[in-house]
Design an enzyme around this catalytic site. Structure first.
Site, PDB file in Angstrom:
ATOM      1  N   ARG A 190       0.819  -1.215   0.000  1.00  0.00           N
ATOM      2  CA  ARG A 190       0.000   0.000   0.000  1.00  0.00           C
ATOM      3  C   ARG A 190       0.855   1.269   0.000  1.00  0.00           C
ATOM      4  O   ARG A 190       0.389   2.332  -0.358  1.00  0.00           O
ATOM      5  CB  ARG A 190      -0.942  -0.016   1.205  1.00  0.00           C
ATOM      6  CG  ARG A 190      -1.873  -1.234   1.193  1.00  0.00           C
ATOM      7  CD  ARG A 190      -2.804  -1.254   2.381  1.00  0.00           C
ATOM      8  NE  ARG A 190      -3.707  -2.400   2.350  1.00  0.00           N
ATOM      9  CZ  ARG A 190      -4.825  -2.483   1.630  1.00  0.00           C
ATOM     10  NH1 ARG A 190      -5.164  -1.466   0.855  1.00  0.00           N
ATOM     11  NH2 ARG A 190      -5.588  -3.555   1.664  1.00  0.00           N
ATOM     12  N   LYS A 203      17.333 -10.748  15.658  1.00  0.00           N
ATOM     13  CA  LYS A 203      18.700 -10.220  15.748  1.00  0.00           C
ATOM     14  C   LYS A 203      19.773 -11.311  15.674  1.00  0.00           C
ATOM     15  O   LYS A 203      20.842 -11.084  15.098  1.00  0.00           O
ATOM     16  CB  LYS A 203      18.871  -9.411  17.040  1.00  0.00           C
ATOM     17  CG  LYS A 203      18.026  -8.147  17.074  1.00  0.00           C
ATOM     18  CD  LYS A 203      18.260  -7.348  18.337  1.00  0.00           C
ATOM     19  CE  LYS A 203      17.352  -6.127  18.372  1.00  0.00           C
ATOM     20  NZ  LYS A 203      17.637  -5.245  19.510  1.00  0.00           N
ATOM     21  N   ASP A 211      23.110  -1.531  18.947  1.00  0.00           N
ATOM     22  CA  ASP A 211      22.364  -1.556  20.211  1.00  0.00           C
ATOM     23  C   ASP A 211      23.253  -1.255  21.410  1.00  0.00           C
ATOM     24  O   ASP A 211      22.890  -0.484  22.299  1.00  0.00           O
ATOM     25  CB  ASP A 211      21.735  -2.941  20.438  1.00  0.00           C
ATOM     26  CG  ASP A 211      20.394  -3.097  19.743  1.00  0.00           C
ATOM     27  OD1 ASP A 211      19.763  -2.075  19.442  1.00  0.00           O
ATOM     28  OD2 ASP A 211      19.993  -4.243  19.507  1.00  0.00           O
TER      29      ASP A 211
END
Length: 535
Positions: free
Chosen positions: A212, A318, A356
């Site tokens: 979309r 991850k 991270d």
């Protein structure tokens, strides 16, 4: 496996796409569903105010439709936007259950009264268009549609379907299918980009969301956007506001690079807000989307072109990302987790990084110093010598355990599955306990606690990994969850006298490095903080 790999070079639009340009021609259409004509016209006005291009009038939602000529004339003449009329029967997923000839007569009448488009289903389109005897108004375009609420067929079957729709005499081909996996959307893009006729191709459901948004890149004729959350005419329709303001839909072109956050769940992520705002500010031609991915390897194999240039990875992908990359940064390899994947344009190879640990450890160090617990040490880090308890042994847990150990902390891993905690503890040179034992674990005061699990994340905001009474032993508590910003864990930690650091701090910190790897541009740090201050 027919995954329909998207092997599309940038700017490789087919006849339906219009080529590379600054502004795409893809229209935004708002479905209008209401009980009465008057209510519909009010919603048309709202659609115009929201900057939609046209409206789809869903006649099957009208509670009373006894005066078709009068009602249709009122809708055509009263609409401030171009109109598409749809009168969808139950057998194609709509609301209408009456006589077929009356339904089709209403669509013919809409054409005669000045509708810009009508939508008719493939099952009846041949007879319907034939019955017009070539005398349809030149202004009105006929969309012939096919809906599949079960799955997304193979590329070959989709191609055959396009041919069948074209054979009816359709002006515009519309196919809506259902995404069982995000890779299903690739098959729709493949058909779309090679279409020689105006083509609407949408894949329903959360896994189909990218159809979309990215139809503007691959040459789709229109997409649907809704005015208010939850009021949809098909599963997975985004808000008009999000199409325009979040995804910068009008600026998406054939050359736009695609980035996204890979996760399961992923709809809660604020990453698209952050990166799309930064892309726009920097004048970078990219779009960043939510990617609900079940199988990471399959996803990366399917979307393997330079168009798909980089990804952020969150729970639960991850660790798998380490195995899926062609090359992995040594730090990410040591941690055993990748949260940032970049595709090298020259050869398509995937490079994995971990941002991270820098984001989280920096935020925790700053939190300690701000709370007066940041006494200087030989290493220069306020973490040196402190007992650092990590909840969770997944990708984020590995990153924090590695980062804390690097800073000289004594690391303890607490996990629901003790064996996983032990495996990580052995890897980084720490201790392991089970999550159940954490409640009574307090060998010293002034400890640091870092939750890296999804416990407490929206919608299960009442959950917490540690009971409140156990939090009094900690000087600082960090929670990687940032939706909500203040989790139950952080609220109870603050009430227990601990300093707290929100996952939002880690989120912003790790995003700096990712943005620079994605774009080659310096991260707009002030903009990141300003953007996320709203949440």
């Amino acid at each position: 496996m027919d995954s329909g790999n998207v092997l599309l070079a940038s700017g490789s639009m087919g006849g339906g796409g219009g080529g590379a340009q600054l502004k795409n021609p893809t229209l935004i259409c708002v479905p209008i569903m209401a009980d009465t004509v008057d209510e519909m016209l009010v919603k048309v006005g709202q659609a115009k105010s929201a900057s939609a291009d046209l409206v789809e009038i869903r006649l099957d939602y009208l509670r009373s439709f006894v005066d078709p000529r009068g009602d249709l004339a009122a809708l055509v003449n009263g609409s401030s936007l171009p109109t598409l009329f749809t009168y969808r029967p139950r057998w194609e997923g709509g609301q209408y259950e009456g006589d077929e000839s009356k339904r089709l007569d209403a669509l013919k009448l809409a054409m005669d009264l000045g509708a810009d488009y009508i939508d008719v289903e493939l099952q009846v389109a041949g007879d319907f268009i034939g019955s017009l005897h070539g005398s349809r108004p030149s202004k009105c375009k006929v969309i012939v549609s096919s809906h599949n609420y079960e799955c997304t067929p193979s590329v070959e079957d989709l191609g055959d379907l396009v041919a069948r729709i074209q054979a009816t005499g359709a002006d515009i081909v519309k196919i809506a299918t259902t995404a069982l996996d995000i890779t299903d959307v690739a098959r729709m893009f493949q058909i779309m980009v090679h279409s020689q006729v105006p083509f609407i191709g949408l894949v329903m459901g959360e896994r189909g969301l990218i159809s979309r948004v990215l139809c503007a890149k691959f040459g789709g004729y229109l997409t649907f956007g809704i005015l208010e959350s939850g009021v949809v005419s098909a599963p997975g329709q985004p808000l008009v506001k999000d199409l325009l303001d979040l995804y910068n839909f009008r600026q998406i072109s054939a050359d736009t690079k695609v980035f996204g956050i890979i996760g399961r769940p992923v709809g809660h992520s604020k990453s698209p807000v952050l990166y799309n705002e930064a892309f726009k500010s920097a004048g970078f031609n990219g779009v960043y989307v939510h990617l609900l991915v079940d199988d990471l390897a399959r996803f990366l194999q399917t979307y393997s072109s330079p168009d798909f240039a980089g990804f952020s990875c969150t729970i639960p992908h991850k660790e798998d990302a380490v195995k899926c990359c062609d090359e992995v940064d040594p730090v990410a390899k040591s941690i055993g987790a990748v949260n940032c994947i970049v595709r090298r344009e020259s050869d398509g190879k995937l490079f994995g990084f971990n941002t991270d640990y820098v984001g989280a450890i920096s935020a925790i160090e700053e939190g300690l110093q701000a709370s007066g617990n940041g006494s200087s040490s030989l290493s220069g880090s306020p973490l040196a010598g402190k007992l650092f308890v990590v909840i969770g042994a997944g990708g984020a847990g590995k990153a924090l355990a590695y980062g804390a150990k690097e800073k000289g902390a004594k690391v303890v891993i607490a996990n629901r599955t003790y064996d996983r905690a032990k495996e990580l503890a052995d890897t980084i040179g720490g201790e392991a306990i089970s999550l159940a034992d954490l409640e009574n674990f307090h060998p010293e005061t002034g400890m640091i606690l870092a939750n890296t699990t999804s416990i407490g994340m929206h919608p299960k905001v009442e959950e917490t990994p540690v009971p409140k009474h156990a939090l009094k032993h900690y000087a600082l508590v960090f929670d990687a969850v940032y939706t909500p910003k203040i989790t139950r864990l952080l609220k109870e930690a603050e009430e227990s006298g601990a300093a707290t650091v929100s996952g939002l701090e880690m989120f912003i910190g790790q995003a700096y490095d990712q943005f620079e790897r994605f774009t080659g541009l310096p991260a707009p740090k002030e903009l990141f903080r300003k953007t996320m201050s709203k949440y």
